[in-house]
Design a protein around this motif. Structure first.
Motif, PDB file in Angstrom:
ATOM      1  N   ASN A 243       0.862  -1.191   0.000  1.00 20.85           N
ATOM      2  CA  ASN A 243       0.000   0.000   0.000  1.00 20.85           C
ATOM      3  C   ASN A 243       0.895   1.236   0.000  1.00 20.85           C
ATOM      4  OD1 ASN A 243      -2.141   1.749   0.178  1.00 20.85           O
ATOM      5  ND2 ASN A 243      -2.506   1.407   2.361  1.00 20.85           N
ATOM      6  N   PHE A 244       1.151   1.764  -1.172  1.00 20.84           N
ATOM      7  CA  PHE A 244       2.091   2.883  -1.304  1.00 20.84           C
ATOM      8  C   PHE A 244       1.637   3.799  -2.434  1.00 20.84           C
ATOM      9  CE2 PHE A 244       3.444  -0.525  -4.035  1.00 20.84           C
ATOM     10  CZ  PHE A 244       3.849   0.097  -5.210  1.00 20.84           C
ATOM     11  N   VAL A 245       2.178   5.000  -2.431  1.00 22.61           N
ATOM     12  CA  VAL A 245       1.860   5.980  -3.467  1.00 22.61           C
ATOM     13  C   VAL A 245       2.969   5.964  -4.521  1.00 22.61           C
ATOM     14  CG1 VAL A 245       1.481   8.420  -3.979  1.00 22.61           C
ATOM     15  CG2 VAL A 245       0.587   7.438  -1.859  1.00 22.61           C
ATOM     16  N   ASN A 258       1.679  17.862  -3.679  1.00 23.00           N
ATOM     17  CA  ASN A 258       0.339  17.618  -3.148  1.00 23.00           C
ATOM     18  C   ASN A 258       0.242  16.221  -2.533  1.00 23.00           C
ATOM     19  OD1 ASN A 258      -0.595  20.149  -3.880  1.00 23.00           O
ATOM     20  ND2 ASN A 258      -1.327  19.469  -5.891  1.00 23.00           N
ATOM     21  N   LYS A 259       0.809  15.226  -3.207  1.00 22.33           N
ATOM     22  CA  LYS A 259       0.783  13.860  -2.681  1.00 22.33           C
ATOM     23  C   LYS A 259       1.665  13.734  -1.436  1.00 22.33           C
ATOM     24  CE  LYS A 259      -0.457  11.652  -7.027  1.00 22.33           C
ATOM     25  NZ  LYS A 259      -0.114  10.648  -8.060  1.00 22.33           N
ATOM     26  N   GLN A 262      -0.486  15.154   1.353  1.00 17.73           N
ATOM     27  CA  GLN A 262      -1.712  14.406   1.621  1.00 17.73           C
ATOM     28  C   GLN A 262      -1.464  13.079   2.336  1.00 17.73           C
ATOM     29  OE1 GLN A 262      -3.437  14.027  -2.264  1.00 17.73           O
ATOM     30  NE2 GLN A 262      -3.923  16.226  -2.435  1.00 17.73           N
ATOM     31  N   GLY A 263      -0.270  12.571   2.275  1.00 14.26           N
ATOM     32  CA  GLY A 263       0.018  11.271   2.870  1.00 14.26           C
ATOM     33  C   GLY A 263       1.185  11.315   3.826  1.00 14.26           C
ATOM     34  N   SER A 264       1.688  10.137   4.170  1.00 14.21           N
ATOM     35  CA  SER A 264       2.804  10.039   5.116  1.00 14.21           C
ATOM     36  C   SER A 264       4.126   9.703   4.432  1.00 14.21           C
ATOM     37  CB  SER A 264       2.497   8.965   6.172  1.00 14.21           C
ATOM     38  OG  SER A 264       2.280   7.704   5.551  1.00 14.21           O
ATOM     39  N   GLU A 265       4.075   9.438   3.105  1.00 16.56           N
ATOM     40  CA  GLU A 265       5.304   9.100   2.402  1.00 16.56           C
ATOM     41  C   GLU A 265       6.241  10.298   2.283  1.00 16.56           C
ATOM     42  OE1 GLU A 265       2.576   5.885   0.719  1.00 16.56           O
ATOM     43  OE2 GLU A 265       2.356   7.993   1.278  1.00 16.56           O
ATOM     44  N   HIS A 266       7.527  10.021   2.453  1.00 17.30           N
ATOM     45  CA  HIS A 266       8.558  11.035   2.234  1.00 17.30           C
ATOM     46  C   HIS A 266       9.368  10.720   0.975  1.00 17.30           C
ATOM     47  CE1 HIS A 266       8.570  11.969   6.825  1.00 17.30           C
ATOM     48  NE2 HIS A 266       7.551  12.519   6.190  1.00 17.30           N
ATOM     49  N   PHE A 268       9.139   8.445  -2.888  1.00 16.28           N
ATOM     50  CA  PHE A 268       8.199   7.862  -3.831  1.00 16.28           C
ATOM     51  C   PHE A 268       8.939   7.037  -4.876  1.00 16.28           C
ATOM     52  CE2 PHE A 268       6.419  11.870  -2.344  1.00 16.28           C
ATOM     53  CZ  PHE A 268       5.141  11.504  -1.946  1.00 16.28           C
ATOM     54  N   ARG A 282      11.847  13.514  -0.724  1.00  8.38           N
ATOM     55  CA  ARG A 282      11.354  14.817  -0.262  1.00  8.38           C
ATOM     56  C   ARG A 282      12.413  15.900  -0.475  1.00  8.38           C
ATOM     57  NH1 ARG A 282       9.553  15.175   5.914  1.00  8.38           N
ATOM     58  NH2 ARG A 282      11.737  14.538   6.129  1.00  8.38           N
TER      59      ARG A 282
END
Length: 360
Positions: A243-245, A258-259, A262-266, A268, A282
């Motif tokens: 479950n990841f972006v 924006n993503k 909106q989430g907790s990911e640093h 991608f 990030r």
């Protein structure tokens, strides 16, 4: 290691000297000046310390080249004021290999001391204290012989991260297994470290520094081996995030921001139709914002050289890779297509769960 000067390569191994080494040289010069030594004596003292560290490099090369015989490469050798550190890509899992690698370093110092003993004129009587201080051309090589013998005895102390601790672990591992052997050797090392710190308060503050170094070295080694034991037999599939972006290379910096918010990911993974094209952190996004690149496609700022894992790879290998390279995350593939991502947080959580289950 950060803040280190690259001295070049020996046998393909990078030799670094940490900036704190300059503190040691400065202290030697200061001590000689306070003692009233002349320039010749001061330069000899500095030269003596530098010669000792040449012996330390040879000591670490003994470890490194022996490890190479077993297919284990060495990334670098770093010189610190308290000695040298050879950064092996991994430690051998077989006790016999670890024993030979651990012994190889002190064996180099034994050879150096033996060569000096054979070359130097024999002493007809025991030298007085005046012979050893200050350093001169007459006692330089005799002192070097003595220091090499001291390096052998010091490294024989059965405490991580000294060679004696690894020898003890290897010998115990023949009967007790690597995990239990590491626990015993690490506990003994920490006891000795506390003794060094205690003695250091009364006799030599340098022992306090050595004690702290030994204590945390033993602790880190013990934790590392326990973690690898928990991961034994498990595959990357079991520890990866599904479950990841994911981002597309055509997404703009603004869309990626924006993503991020909106989430907790640093970090991608960037993919296109299931094929990994890069990764984005990030820090890269923030740098792009500073450069006014809000509408720039992330394909222009992402990292394109990406190491990936397969779902069937060993989880312990992913753990070792993350520890070694400090990469935020790795994409995980199944049949060549993106199936998940893995990072150190996930593996740590996996270890915590396995540890909790083992207590029941």
């Amino acid at each position: 290691m950060k803040w280190s000067l690259n001295l070049g390569r020996v046998a393909g191994i990078k030799i670094l000297v940490h900036w704190t080494f300059l503190i040691l040289i400065g202290w030697i010069v200061f001590s000689e000046m306070r003692r009233g030594s002349d320039m010749t004596t001061t330069l000899l003292s500095v030269g003596f310390v530098l010669t000792i560290f040449v012996c330390v490099v040879l000591h670490e090369l003994g470890h490194s080249l022996t490890a190479r015989k077993f297919g284990i490469d060495t990334k670098m050798i770093t010189l610190l004021p308290i000695g040298g550190v050879a950064s092996l890509e991994r430690m051998p899992s077989k006790p016999k290999q670890e024993l030979l690698i651990a012994i190889a370093g002190p064996a180099v110092n034994v050879v150096i001391a033996l060569l000096l003993y054979l070359v130097l004129p024999p002493m007809r009587e025991l030298p007085s204290e005046d012979f050893f201080s200050p350093i001169s051309s007459a006692n330089f090589l005799y002192l070097l012989l003595f220091v090499n013998l001291m390096l052998v005895f010091f490294n024989a102390i059965p405490a991580f991260p000294m060679d004696g601790g690894r020898v003890l672990r290897a010998l115990l591992a023949f009967k007790l297994g690597r995990v239990r052997a590491t626990q015993i050797a690490a506990n003994l090392g920490q006891l000795l470290a506390m003794f060094f710190v205690f003695i250091g308060f009364f006799y030599n503050p340098f022992l306090i520094l050595i004690g702290i170094f030994v204590f945390f070295g033993a602790h880190s080694e013990n934790i590392m081996v326990q973690h690898l034991d928990y991961l034994k037999g498990h595959r990357v599939r079991e520890g990866m995030m599904t479950n990841f972006v994911a981002l597309s290379p055509t997404d703009t910096v603004r869309e990626a921001l924006n993503k991020l918010l909106q989430g907790s990911e640093h970090e991608f993974v960037v993919e296109q139709e299931g094929q990994v094209t890069g990764t984005l952190t990030r820090a890269q996004l923030i740098e792009a914002v500073k450069n006014d690149q809000m509408q720039t496609p992330i394909a222009d700022i992402m990292t394109t050289e990406v190491r990936t894992f397969d779902v069937q790879d060993k989880l312990s290998e992913a753990y070792a890779e993350l520890q070694k390279n400090k990469v935020p995350l790795y994409p995980v593939l199944e049949n060549g297509r993106l199936a998940g991502v893995i990072n150190m947080d996930n593996i740590t959580e996996f270890i915590m769960i396995k540890s909790a289950l083992a207590q029941h």
